[in-house]
Design an enzyme around this catalytic site. Sequence first.
Site, mmCIF file in Angstrom:
data_model
loop_
_atom_site.group_PDB
_atom_site.id
_atom_site.type_symbol
_atom_site.label_atom_id
_atom_site.label_comp_id
_atom_site.label_asym_id
_atom_site.label_seq_id
_atom_site.Cartn_x
_atom_site.Cartn_y
_atom_site.Cartn_z
ATOM 1 N N ARG A 178 0.876 -1.185 0.000
ATOM 2 C CA ARG A 178 0.000 0.000 0.000
ATOM 3 C C ARG A 178 0.898 1.215 0.000
ATOM 4 O O ARG A 178 1.783 1.346 0.844
ATOM 5 C CB ARG A 178 -0.890 -0.041 1.243
ATOM 6 C CG ARG A 178 -1.649 1.229 1.555
ATOM 7 C CD ARG A 178 -2.813 1.413 0.596
ATOM 8 N NE ARG A 178 -3.793 2.354 1.061
ATOM 9 C CZ ARG A 178 -3.615 3.652 1.153
ATOM 10 N NH1 ARG A 178 -2.458 4.196 0.880
ATOM 11 N NH2 ARG A 178 -4.596 4.427 1.557
ATOM 12 N N GLU B 91 -11.320 4.168 -4.880
ATOM 13 C CA GLU B 91 -11.474 2.723 -5.072
ATOM 14 C C GLU B 91 -12.007 2.437 -6.469
ATOM 15 O O GLU B 91 -12.756 3.243 -7.028
ATOM 16 C CB GLU B 91 -12.443 2.166 -4.034
ATOM 17 C CG GLU B 91 -11.992 2.350 -2.610
ATOM 18 C CD GLU B 91 -10.713 1.618 -2.283
ATOM 19 O OE1 GLU B 91 -10.502 0.487 -2.795
ATOM 20 O OE2 GLU B 91 -9.905 2.163 -1.516
ATOM 21 N N ARG C 196 -1.048 -5.379 4.471
ATOM 22 C CA ARG C 196 -0.232 -4.838 3.380
ATOM 23 C C ARG C 196 0.933 -4.034 3.957
ATOM 24 O O ARG C 196 0.771 -3.317 4.937
ATOM 25 C CB ARG C 196 -1.063 -3.919 2.483
ATOM 26 C CG ARG C 196 -2.208 -4.599 1.793
ATOM 27 C CD ARG C 196 -3.054 -3.626 1.020
ATOM 28 N NE ARG C 196 -3.664 -2.643 1.914
ATOM 29 C CZ ARG C 196 -4.588 -1.764 1.535
ATOM 30 N NH1 ARG C 196 -4.990 -1.723 0.277
ATOM 31 N NH2 ARG C 196 -5.098 -0.915 2.395
#
Length: 192
Positions: free
Chosen positions: A52, A60, A103
């Site tokens: 990330r 998104e 992440r």
Amino acid sequence: MGRALNVFGVIALFGLVALAAAVLDEFSMQEVAGRVRVVDGDTIMLAGQRIRLVGMDAPERGQSCRRDGAAYDCGEQARLRLVALIGDGEVACRGNQRDRYGRLLMRCVVGGTDVNAAMVRAGWAVAYGDYGSEERKARSEATGLWAGDFERPGRWRTQQGSIADIGPAGLASRIWLRVRSLWPFEREDDDP
């Protein structure tokens, strides 16, 4: 005189703690490099790990924004911008934290360009803890998302029923993932 020595001692102790924290932080840094697969506007796959891009937040996929009176999938546009920015170049990323999804949170560079900053500067991501000056520049020039109307990605996720990665629950989750990442033994059920 005794009071001054006590104050000096406390200041020295805080200084040593800060120095130790900085050294430990640097030793825990991870670096990965190579070719990537872009997942969305702020997430890539590199060296088998989901990364990330830290300090920024992109829309998104499936998030609708408006420009010139028409709706468009700004999440997909952000993803495509990241694909174009990275191109065929080798990406080098550095960081030492994980988000609640496991992440890695990293700053990435391709060809000498800070990818995270470039996404915000191009207007396809908003500042999320860093890159405030890049966001102000994109906003003033009406580039990317700023050329129309959009909902900030975190707010959009919340409205869609996602839990924001903030507050005490988010902090506890991040601490747990950090502790887990330091654990030397892997379990089969550790995959996110």
